[in-house]
Design a protein around this motif. Structure first.
Motif, PDB file in Angstrom:
ATOM      1  N   LEU A 140     -18.696  10.049 -14.004  1.00 49.35           N
ATOM      2  CA  LEU A 140     -17.489   9.227 -13.920  1.00 49.35           C
ATOM      3  C   LEU A 140     -17.556   8.337 -12.697  1.00 49.35           C
ATOM      4  N   VAL A 141     -17.244   7.063 -12.886  1.00 49.43           N
ATOM      5  CA  VAL A 141     -17.130   6.117 -11.768  1.00 49.43           C
ATOM      6  C   VAL A 141     -15.678   5.645 -11.722  1.00 49.43           C
ATOM      7  N   LEU A 142     -14.974   5.991 -10.658  1.00 49.67           N
ATOM      8  CA  LEU A 142     -13.586   5.578 -10.492  1.00 49.67           C
ATOM      9  C   LEU A 142     -13.541   4.289  -9.669  1.00 49.67           C
ATOM     10  N   ALA A 143     -13.109   3.224 -10.300  1.00 49.16           N
ATOM     11  CA  ALA A 143     -13.010   1.918  -9.634  1.00 49.16           C
ATOM     12  C   ALA A 143     -11.697   1.264 -10.046  1.00 49.16           C
ATOM     13  N   VAL A 144     -10.612   2.029  -9.887  1.00 52.45           N
ATOM     14  CA  VAL A 144      -9.313   1.583 -10.412  1.00 52.45           C
ATOM     15  C   VAL A 144      -8.630   0.536  -9.540  1.00 52.45           C
ATOM     16  N   GLY A 145      -9.153   0.298  -8.339  1.00 54.80           N
ATOM     17  CA  GLY A 145      -8.625  -0.794  -7.547  1.00 54.80           C
ATOM     18  C   GLY A 145      -7.306  -0.493  -6.871  1.00 54.80           C
ATOM     19  N   SER A 146      -6.413  -1.480  -6.854  1.00 54.02           N
ATOM     20  CA  SER A 146      -5.201  -1.387  -6.051  1.00 54.02           C
ATOM     21  C   SER A 146      -4.020  -2.023  -6.763  1.00 54.02           C
ATOM     22  N   VAL A 147      -2.831  -1.788  -6.193  1.00 55.22           N
ATOM     23  CA  VAL A 147      -1.599  -2.342  -6.739  1.00 55.22           C
ATOM     24  C   VAL A 147      -0.824  -3.017  -5.610  1.00 55.22           C
ATOM     25  N   ASN A 148       0.229  -3.736  -5.965  1.00 55.66           N
ATOM     26  CA  ASN A 148       1.030  -4.417  -4.956  1.00 55.66           C
ATOM     27  C   ASN A 148       1.595  -3.435  -3.936  1.00 55.66           C
ATOM     28  N   ARG A 189      -2.071  -1.595  -1.998  1.00 56.54           N
ATOM     29  CA  ARG A 189      -2.309  -0.191  -1.692  1.00 56.54           C
ATOM     30  C   ARG A 189      -3.155   0.387  -2.819  1.00 56.54           C
ATOM     31  N   PRO A 190      -3.881   1.478  -2.557  1.00 59.02           N
ATOM     32  CA  PRO A 190      -4.729   2.053  -3.603  1.00 59.02           C
ATOM     33  C   PRO A 190      -3.915   2.469  -4.816  1.00 59.02           C
ATOM     34  N   ASP A 191      -4.541   2.418  -5.975  1.00 58.61           N
ATOM     35  CA  ASP A 191      -3.890   2.817  -7.214  1.00 58.61           C
ATOM     36  C   ASP A 191      -3.403   4.265  -7.108  1.00 58.61           C
ATOM     37  N   PRO A 192      -2.141   4.541  -7.477  1.00 62.48           N
ATOM     38  CA  PRO A 192      -1.609   5.902  -7.386  1.00 62.48           C
ATOM     39  C   PRO A 192      -2.392   6.927  -8.188  1.00 62.48           C
ATOM     40  N   LEU A 193      -3.151   6.496  -9.181  1.00 60.99           N
ATOM     41  CA  LEU A 193      -3.956   7.435  -9.962  1.00 60.99           C
ATOM     42  C   LEU A 193      -4.859   8.271  -9.063  1.00 60.99           C
ATOM     43  N   VAL A 194      -5.355   7.664  -7.983  1.00 67.47           N
ATOM     44  CA  VAL A 194      -6.278   8.351  -7.087  1.00 67.47           C
ATOM     45  C   VAL A 194      -5.601   9.546  -6.422  1.00 67.47           C
ATOM     46  N   CYS A 206     -15.546   4.006  -5.838  1.00 60.14           N
ATOM     47  CA  CYS A 206     -15.955   2.829  -5.077  1.00 60.14           C
ATOM     48  C   CYS A 206     -14.839   1.800  -5.085  1.00 60.14           C
ATOM     49  N   GLY A 207     -14.979   0.796  -4.223  1.00 60.25           N
ATOM     50  CA  GLY A 207     -13.970  -0.253  -4.144  1.00 60.25           C
ATOM     51  C   GLY A 207     -12.710   0.237  -3.457  1.00 60.25           C
ATOM     52  N   ASP A 208     -11.570  -0.337  -3.829  1.00 60.66           N
ATOM     53  CA  ASP A 208     -10.307  -0.010  -3.190  1.00 60.66           C
ATOM     54  C   ASP A 208      -9.883   1.435  -3.421  1.00 60.66           C
ATOM     55  N   ALA A 209     -10.443   2.079  -4.439  1.00 63.06           N
ATOM     56  CA  ALA A 209     -10.076   3.454  -4.752  1.00 63.06           C
ATOM     57  C   ALA A 209     -10.713   4.453  -3.809  1.00 63.06           C
ATOM     58  N   ALA A 210     -11.723   4.035  -3.050  1.00 58.96           N
ATOM     59  CA  ALA A 210     -12.532   4.974  -2.281  1.00 58.96           C
ATOM     60  C   ALA A 210     -12.468   4.710  -0.779  1.00 58.96           C
ATOM     61  N   ALA A 211     -12.394   5.811  -0.019  1.00 63.95           N
ATOM     62  CA  ALA A 211     -12.543   5.749   1.430  1.00 63.95           C
ATOM     63  C   ALA A 211     -14.003   6.035   1.729  1.00 63.95           C
ATOM     64  N   VAL A 212     -14.777   4.973   1.919  1.00 60.90           N
ATOM     65  CA  VAL A 212     -16.220   5.087   2.082  1.00 60.90           C
ATOM     66  C   VAL A 212     -16.567   5.047   3.569  1.00 60.90           C
TER      67      VAL A 212
END
Length: 440
Positions: free
Chosen positions: A105-113, A266-271, A300-306
């Protein structure tokens, strides 16, 4: 042999690049599934040009089926991820429920307002996160200029010709800069007695525009905005929004019918709902982008604290540059877990940033070299053409046409205000993958 299935959730900068890297690396016996609310990758940095009539919306929308022929697209919005059962539960565009089992699984759900507790903002402001919002804003701006012609009072006419943008980051700065040129062009077409310069205000609580950038680029952008006639109000915030205007924290009331909310994301609440460790809403991952304790899950992306290898102890910022590169590496590392290649840790130095200020103006610092004026404008557009995964010729053609022909100032009527609410946008908007107030 049974086929391995890799599910990529989100097709923004990170998800799109992850799916592309997988498509080029793993053999046909590996199934690649992309779960996304729309059938396109949205190139967010050029969205202000859609809102101001420079680019047509399809130019910034790259077809996923055409660009990723080896991946299977599933239209839907992820609701829940069951890491124990290895299943992604989703809702399709018509309200149906479905689930996708996965091996990787690759979670790359991004962000919301990002919303602030300001009275009236959710009712009276519009966001700027997707195509529907850009199309709505273009119609709305055009409509306000047209309605101002027949306003009953001078006060109403001024309010309809006043546009307030909150947030002087990348998106807000570009919307204000491009928007001022757009409305100036619209008013030049009016009858002489109806002409007059529209008023644009750019507000931010920071002490300068583009506070996340080098001060020289910030100064360049500020100078271009002010010269163009944009009122830049730093150290200023909105205390309340109403249908008649906005009340600022210094007590001044600005009459307006247009409030554009660009304060960030802000990160997507799904995370956060996964029940796994997060850092300020972003899923904590290891340097090779896998989730600790779940080697089959990558983020990865906005969903992840890398972890930022260039700044020990810190995490990479939410930018398009990082999202794209993290997505590509996530795809390669997933392929490595399936026996194709070796995993690598993420490391990337920013290559510089570019802010398109409309016309031939821009502020850019490629490889750390500060540029302004037409040269920065050429570098900025060259960068966008290189970074886009498709539609380059069409984008360049639209830029050429805009340089030699007047913009078309008609309302399309495709999007109504109720369909792009700021607080709970439609699935396409609420969870646009790929990231922020995208830095580019």
């Amino acid at each position: 042999m049974s086929r391995s299935r890799v599910v990529v959730v989100g097709a923004g900068f990170a998800g799109f690049q992850a799916a592309r890297a997988l498509s080029r690396t793993v053999p046909d016996k590996t199934e690649i599934v992309v779960l996304n609310p729309t059938d396109y990758f949205l190139y967010l940095p050029l969205l202000p040009q859609v809102a101001t009539g420079i680019l047509e919306p399809r130019r910034v929308s790259v077809s996923i089926p055409d660009s990723l022929p080896r991946a299977r697209l599933v239209l839907g919005e992820a609701d829940r991820v069951d890491t124990a059962e290895r299943r992604v539960h989703f809702t399709d565009p018509e309200g149906g429920r479905g689930e996708l089992p996965y091996d990787r699984l690759v979670l790359a759900v991004g962000s919301v307002n990002k919303l602030l507790p300001v009275p009236g903002v959710t009712e009276h402001a519009s966001g700027f996160r997707g195509l529907p919002e850009a199309l709505y804003l273009r119609d709305h701006i055009t409509r306000q200029i047209e309605l101002a012609d027949d306003a009953a009072t001078a006060e109403e006419r001024a309010a309809r010709r006043t546009f307030v943008v909150v947030g002087a980051g990348y998106t807000g700065t570009e919307v204000a800069a491009q928007g001022k040129l757009f409305t100036d062009a619209l008013t030049r077409k009016r009858r002489p007695e109806q002409q007059g310069s529209p008023r644009w205000l750019l507000l931010d609580i920071a002490d300068r525009v583009l506070p996340e950038l080098d001060r020289r680029l910030s100064t360049t952008a500020d100078r271009v905005l002010r010269r163009r006639g944009v009122e830049v109000r730093t150290g200023t915030s909105v205390q309340e929004a109403t249908s008649a205007g906005v009340l600022l924290d210094d007590g001044e009331f600005i009459g307006t019918r247009t409030l554009v909310w660009c304060v960030g994301v802000r990160p997507d609440p799904l995370v956060s709902d996964l029940g796994l460790p997060v850092e300020r809403g972003r899923l904590l991952v290891e340097p090779h982008l896998a989730v600790a304790g779940h080697p089959e899950v990558f983020a990865c992306g906005d969903a992840a604290a890398v972890p930022d290898a260039t700044r020990p102890g810190q995490f990479t910022p939410m930018t398009a540059q990082h999202a794209s590169r993290q997505g590509r590496l996530a795809g390669l590392n997933v392929a490595a877990t399936l026996g194709h290649g070796e995993q690598r840790a993420y490391k990337h130095h920013d290559l510089g940033f570019a802010v398109d200020l409309g016309g031939v103006q821009a502020a850019a610092n490629p490889l750390g070299v500060p540029l302004s004026g037409p040269l920065a404008g050429a570098v900025t557009r060259g960068y966008h053409l290189a970074a886009m995964p498709g539609n380059r010729v069409r984008v360049a053609a639209d830029w050429l046409l805009d340089a030699v022909l007047p913009r078309q100032s008609v309302q399309l009527g495709l999007v109504r205000s109720w369909s792009v609410p700021l607080d709970s946008a439609s699935p396409e908007l609420a969870r646009i993958p790929g990231g922020p107030d995208k830095q580019h």
